[in-house]
Scaffold this active site. Structure first.
Site, PDB file in Angstrom:
ATOM      1  N   PRO A   1      -4.686   0.941  18.809  1.00 23.54           N
ATOM      2  CA  PRO A   1      -4.387   0.390  17.484  1.00 23.54           C
ATOM      3  C   PRO A   1      -4.396   1.394  16.339  1.00 23.54           C
ATOM      4  O   PRO A   1      -4.016   1.045  15.220  1.00 23.54           O
ATOM      5  CB  PRO A   1      -5.488  -0.660  17.287  1.00 23.54           C
ATOM      6  CG  PRO A   1      -6.589  -0.243  18.185  1.00 23.54           C
ATOM      7  CD  PRO A   1      -5.944   0.428  19.352  1.00 23.54           C
TER       8      PRO A   1
ATOM      9  N   TYR B   1       3.904   6.607  10.206  1.00 28.58           N
ATOM     10  CA  TYR B   1       3.029   5.478   9.897  1.00 28.58           C
ATOM     11  C   TYR B   1       3.812   4.334   9.250  1.00 28.58           C
ATOM     12  O   TYR B   1       3.601   3.159   9.561  1.00 28.58           O
ATOM     13  CB  TYR B   1       1.892   5.931   8.968  1.00 28.58           C
ATOM     14  CG  TYR B   1       0.793   4.900   8.804  1.00 28.58           C
ATOM     15  CD1 TYR B   1      -0.343   4.926   9.610  1.00 28.58           C
ATOM     16  CD2 TYR B   1       0.892   3.884   7.854  1.00 28.58           C
ATOM     17  CE1 TYR B   1      -1.343   3.975   9.472  1.00 28.58           C
ATOM     18  CE2 TYR B   1      -0.098   2.922   7.705  1.00 28.58           C
ATOM     19  CZ  TYR B   1      -1.221   2.987   8.524  1.00 28.58           C
ATOM     20  OH  TYR B   1      -2.204   2.035   8.384  1.00 28.58           O
TER      21      TYR B   1
ATOM     22  N   HIS C   1       0.849  -1.199   0.000  1.00 30.63           N
ATOM     23  CA  HIS C   1       0.000   0.000   0.000  1.00 30.63           C
ATOM     24  C   HIS C   1       0.883   1.247   0.000  1.00 30.63           C
ATOM     25  O   HIS C   1       1.728   1.410   0.868  1.00 30.63           O
ATOM     26  CB  HIS C   1      -0.921   0.005   1.225  1.00 30.63           C
ATOM     27  CG  HIS C   1      -2.119  -0.878   1.042  1.00 30.63           C
ATOM     28  ND1 HIS C   1      -3.313  -0.652   1.670  1.00 30.63           N
ATOM     29  CD2 HIS C   1      -2.300  -1.977   0.275  1.00 30.63           C
ATOM     30  CE1 HIS C   1      -4.189  -1.585   1.305  1.00 30.63           C
ATOM     31  NE2 HIS C   1      -3.590  -2.401   0.463  1.00 30.63           N
TER      32      HIS C   1
ATOM     33  N   LYS D   1       0.622   0.202  15.115  1.00 29.83           N
ATOM     34  CA  LYS D   1       2.002   0.086  15.603  1.00 29.83           C
ATOM     35  C   LYS D   1       2.284  -1.129  16.489  1.00 29.83           C
ATOM     36  O   LYS D   1       3.442  -1.506  16.663  1.00 29.83           O
ATOM     37  CB  LYS D   1       2.386   1.347  16.415  1.00 29.83           C
ATOM     38  CG  LYS D   1       2.522   2.592  15.600  1.00 29.83           C
ATOM     39  CD  LYS D   1       3.874   2.661  14.909  1.00 29.83           C
ATOM     40  CE  LYS D   1       3.850   3.503  13.665  1.00 29.83           C
ATOM     41  NZ  LYS D   1       3.890   2.799  12.406  1.00 29.83           N
TER      42      LYS D   1
ATOM     43  N   TYR E   1      -9.258   5.761   7.140  1.00 25.83           N
ATOM     44  CA  TYR E   1      -9.408   6.135   8.548  1.00 25.83           C
ATOM     45  C   TYR E   1     -10.420   7.274   8.589  1.00 25.83           C
ATOM     46  O   TYR E   1     -10.157   8.349   8.042  1.00 25.83           O
ATOM     47  CB  TYR E   1      -8.084   6.620   9.131  1.00 25.83           C
ATOM     48  CG  TYR E   1      -7.058   5.519   9.373  1.00 25.83           C
ATOM     49  CD1 TYR E   1      -6.229   5.071   8.356  1.00 25.83           C
ATOM     50  CD2 TYR E   1      -6.923   4.942  10.632  1.00 25.83           C
ATOM     51  CE1 TYR E   1      -5.297   4.072   8.583  1.00 25.83           C
ATOM     52  CE2 TYR E   1      -5.984   3.940  10.875  1.00 25.83           C
ATOM     53  CZ  TYR E   1      -5.179   3.516   9.837  1.00 25.83           C
ATOM     54  OH  TYR E   1      -4.254   2.525  10.069  1.00 25.83           O
TER      55      TYR E   1
END
Ligand code: FAD
Ligand code: DHB
Length: 386
Positions: free
Chosen positions: A289, A381, A72, A293, A197
């Site tokens: 979450p 990220y 991704h 991580k 998200y």
């Protein structure tokens, strides 16, 4: 029985540590409380950083991951229906891989040559303050003892390792959140090519995936919510309300094959070494979450721990074991900060009221307009360097 290292817990941290030690010629026994099917039945993380992929390569357990993992190049944010893509590849030339924790665990189980002792009851570490530690456990009514040089506590947040340390020797840092994530797994194609998200005044939602035909979705729910109160229909209706209309339109629903609620918590124990006992992974720290991580952090802990234990066993040097706790805590706190930040931006916090919501909106607007803010998000990220 005698071995170099007893590893408590056969989650991803314990299995990876065992595999790295095995490849370096250091003997290790893994003790796990549950059976292998139970361990594989826990549906958890789904996003791997490059550092975790590199570690799977080092563990010689990455053939399937490279064949089936989905690269991704970015993620999508949605804030009350307004969208912003964060393009990792364009911003910093990096990416992540979608490959479930269950599959990582299965690959590490299959790669391991030495046996893992499953269904070990009443595991207890002893005398780790001295030179001759040992671990006892029960199986089939018989108590067994394994003498060792080192003990690695990879037994998760509720494990015995951290609890065996005198409380006066530990400093605990903790934040609990008044909500959890209700997650659902479904055999339908994902709603979008990348993860979404979403912040909405009804609460956070996440659209994730495991493969081109299997999807994982989450919605924020109160911490005391009962999973039984959520029929599949209620879940899909709520999820649709929290997504942008274009995303909601593409949602393919079906019967859930797993449904569970995970509470959100930030937690760090310090230090992570007590004589010959070391804590790693969820035994040492928990992140909410939201930043994906938890698994990655567990993997980076055990990479450092493996090097330290190999150095101590083969080269008889204590430099690595002495440095372990301070070294991994640096990275742990950076991941704690990022996960807390992502959580704060995207969830609804009833207690912060209208002011809190305007601050969240302003944070999202800043992110949309600032390449520097997007780069910071992308760097965190996809994984900071160790
Ligand atoms: P664990 O996976 O917890 O493994 C510890 C192992 O030790 C277990 O197999 C356990 O059975 C065993 N054990 C425990 N006590 C004992 C004992 N006394 N004796 C012997 N064995 C013992 N992270 C994300 O990034 N994204 C997510 O969506 C996400 N969802 C999660 C959902 C839940 C419900 C939980 C609990 C965690 C989630 N995480 C998520 C976090 C991520 O899964 C963990 O960070 C990761 O599993 C840590 O691996 P670990 O090996 O340190 O611990
Ligand atoms: C998943 C979980 C996460 O916490 C996250 O941030 C992204 C994906 C998942 O389970 O797929």
């Amino acid at each position: 029985m005698r071995t170099n290292v007893v590893i408590i817990g056969a989650g991803p941290a314990g299995l990876m540590l065992g595999r790295l030690l095995e490849l370096a010629g250091v003997d290790a026994v893994i003790l796990e409380r549950k059976n292998p099917d139970y361990v594989l039945g826990r549906i958890r993380a789904g996003v791997l950083e490059q550092g975790t992929i590199d570690l799977m390569d080092r563990a010689e357990a990455s053939t399937r991951l490279h064949a089936e993992g989905l690269i991704h190049h970015g993620i999508d944010f949605s804030f009350d229906g307004d969208r912003q893509r964060i393009d990792f590849s364009a911003l910093i030339g990096r990416h992540v891989m979608v490959y479930g924790q269950t599959e990582v665990t299965r690959d590490l189980m299959n790669a391991r040559k030495a046996p893992t002792i499953y269904e070990a009851e009443d595991v207890e570490p002893h005398d780790f303050d001295g030179k001759s530690p040992y671990v006892t456990y029960k199986q089939g009514g018989t108590t067994h003892r394994i003498d060792c040089d080192y003990i690695a506590g990879c037994d998760g947040f509720r494990g015995v390792s951290r609890q065996s340390v005198p409380q006066s020797a530990l400093t605990l840092y903790e934040r609990t959140y008044p909500f959890g994530w209700l997650g659902i797994l479904v055999d339908k194609p994902p709603v979008a090519g990348e993860l979404v998200y979403a912040h909405h005044e009804r609460g956070f939602a996440l659209c994730s995936q495991r493969s081109p035909t299997r999807s994982r979705y989450y919605v924020q729910v109160p911490v005391d919510e009962n999973v039984e109160a959520w029929s599949d229909t209620r879940f899909w209706d709520e999820l649709r309300l929290r997504l942008s209309p274009e995303t909601a339109e593409n949602l393919q629903t079906g019967p859930s094959i797993e449904k569970s609620i995970a509470p959100l918590r930030s937690f760090v124990a310090e230090p992570l070494r007590f004589g010959r006992l070391f804590l790693a992974g969820d035994a040492a720290h928990i992140v909410p979450p939201t930043g994906a991580k938890g698994l990655n952090l567990a993997m980076s802990d055990v990479a450092t721990l493996a090097d330290a234990l190999i150095e101590a066993t083969i080269e008889k040097s204590n430099a690595g074991v002495n440095a372990y706790s301070a070294k991994v805590l640096q990275r742990i706190w950076k991941a704690e900060r990022f996960s807390w930040w992502m959580t704060s931006l995207l969830h609804t916090f009833p207690e912060t009221g209208a002011f809190g919501r305007r601050i969240q909106r302003s944070e999202f607007d800043y992110l949309c307009g600032s390449q520097a803010a997007q780069q910071s998000l992308a760097e965190n990220y996809t994984g900071l360097p160790s």
